[in-house]
Design an enzyme around this catalytic site. Structure first.
Site: not given
Length: 490
Positions: A9-11, A13
């Protein structure tokens, strides 16, 4: 069969539906149970982008694959793994080497087959395309936010971000002013770092200050005088590199300054003088190292420590001297030198004598501010050319149907406003060039710095004296080992 369940998980998203860590875990676990796979392990990268594979859980996953502890890797979607096609192809190729396969819980393909590998590569192309589109949208949003003066970058020491705006942090700002004051009084960056560390003042990242950190912070940091520079740097192959100045976005008066413009300009001039000195010159025992030149061939004259000699049963060291490098290293001049103590004293005395005489008579001077202003004007003119190029791209987009007529008109209006701003900036810079670089201003600055030099000579502080001399003197030219000519710098 051991299955590795990879989750990322990216920041950006984390708030997006379907991308949270619990949702990915539940989906992958249910997929394994449905297929009868009970030997599985989660690998989770929380807050990492898919722009590269430099992620801790992903690297641990690859290590276990290379040690043949894993037979299958699974994600909810292919873009959880990577959004770069080259990284994807490299990953699949390495899986083949270690007899490991890859599955996606959403896309129906299996890298154990030729068709599955082909579909995977096609999906990888679209994943990379989506990443680039997202990056373009983010950059466009940041560009417009920066033009409005909003905080789009991490604040430097001395500022915080409050409600999307840069706000002065007074506890830090007082140390910024102290740093500038010390630099203007001839203290080097090492002394400034030492002072900060002795007072337990930490950087914005909570680290101790170093000489390099002080210099990077003070040098060309427009934020300190209330301006915002965006798009100045980019990342390439894991390194931060500077973009061409024509691509920068410069917005004036976006927040409260810590240093006024006059102080900031003087500070940059001081740092410029120190920057001119070669790295070895900065740490040399010679007062004038790096700024002494031969008047006959134009080569530098370097400080030479003489060797200890022995005569009549006693040891002695001949006086140290500055020697012409054109003669000693290239054989294109004649042998001449000047003792360092003689030159140092002569230069100091001549500088002080300048302060006691009528400076209405022009003296050789290099005006650093003039060079900076001309550089800013050149940069602004490049920005004008860049805006013209952007409009040409908009016209091409209209011609091939990407933009409609109204969008083209909106783009034209927006770019025209930006061009007006740049033209006004050029006019202001040219006006400053005409009014503030007058002979009277130059003479006043020379007198002020000579007054500081006298104080430093009286205090017998050699390190400060070295910095003040570099701030005041651009070059010392020596003729026949005796006659000298000083070119001032302001």
């Amino acid at each position: 069969m051991k299955v590795a369940l990879y989750i990322r998980v990216s920041t950006e998203e984390q708030a997006r539906e379907g991308f949270s860590i619990p949702e990915q875990k539940d989906r992958l676990k249910a997929f394994c149970i449905a297929h009868g796979w009970h030997d599985y392990e989660f690998y989770i990268d929380d807050g990492y982008s898919a722009k590269d594979t430099n992620r801790p859980a992903f690297q641990r996953l690859m290590e276990n694959i290379r040690n043949r502890r894993i037979q299958m890797v699974m994600t909810t979607k292919i873009d959880r793994l990577t959004r770069r096609l080259i990284d994807l192809l490299t990953f699949v190729e390495e899986l083949d080497v270690y007899q490991c396969t890859y599955k996606s819980a959403s896309e129906t393909f299996d890298t154990g087959t030729a068709v599955g590998r082909m579909v995977l590569q096609l999906l990888g192309v679209f994943a990379e395309f989506e990443r680039e589109r997202i990056a373009e949208r983010v950059r466009e949003n940041m560009y417009h936010a920066a033009k409005q003066g909003k905080a789009v970058t991490t604040p430097c020491f001395g500022y915080d971000v409050v409600a999307g705006q840069y706000v002065v942090n007074e506890q830090e700002a007082k140390w910024v002013r102290k740093m500038a004051e010390m630099a203007l009084n001839g203290h080097g960056t090492w002394n400034i770092a030492k002072m900060l560390n002795e007072h337990h003042v930490l950087t914005k990242r909570g680290r101790e200050w170093t000489s390099k950190a002080v210099r990077i912070f003070l040098w060309d940091n427009e934020m300190l005088r209330g301006n915002l520079v965006w798009n100045q740097h980019t990342r390439k192959k894991g390194k931060t590199v500077e973009r061409p100045s024509s691509e920068w976005l410069f917005v004036e008066n976006t927040h409260e300054p810590i240093l006024d413009s006059a102080t900031y300009e003087r500070l940059q001039a001081v740092l410029e003088q120190h920057q001119r000195a070669a790295p070895r010159s900065k740490h040399s025992d010679f007062l004038l190292s790096g700024i002494v030149f031969c008047g006959h061939c134009g080569s530098k004259m370097y400080g030479l420590n003489t060797a200890i000699k022995r005569a009549r049963n006693r040891e002695y060291r001949p006086p140290v001297k500055y020697l012409c490098s054109g003669y000693s290293k290239k054989g294109r001049c004649f042998h001449h030198y000047i003792h360092s103590s003689v030159l140092d004293e002569q230069v100091i005395n001549e500088i002080i004598s300048f302060g006691q005489c009528d400076l209405t008579v022009p003296v050789p001077t290099v005006v650093v501010q003039e060079q900076q202003l001309r550089g800013d004007i050149t940069q602004a003119k490049r920005q004008l050319a860049f805006l013209d190029e952007r409009f040409q791209r908009q016209i091409r987009a209209f011609e091939i149907g990407i933009l409609d007529e109204q969008q083209l008109l909106d783009a034209k209006q927006r770019l025209a406003a930006e061009k007006t701003e740049v033209l006004q900036k050029i006019q202001a810079l040219e006006k400053t060039l005409q009014t503030e670089i007058s002979p009277e201003v130059v003479q006043k600055k020379i007198r002020e710095r000579i007054a500081v030099l006298k104080e430093v000579v009286a205090d017998d502080d050699r390190d400060r004296l070295k910095n003040i001399v570099r701030e005041l003197v651009h070059q010392v030219t020596v003729y026949d080992g005796s006659q000298i000519e000083i070119t001032f710098s302001v």
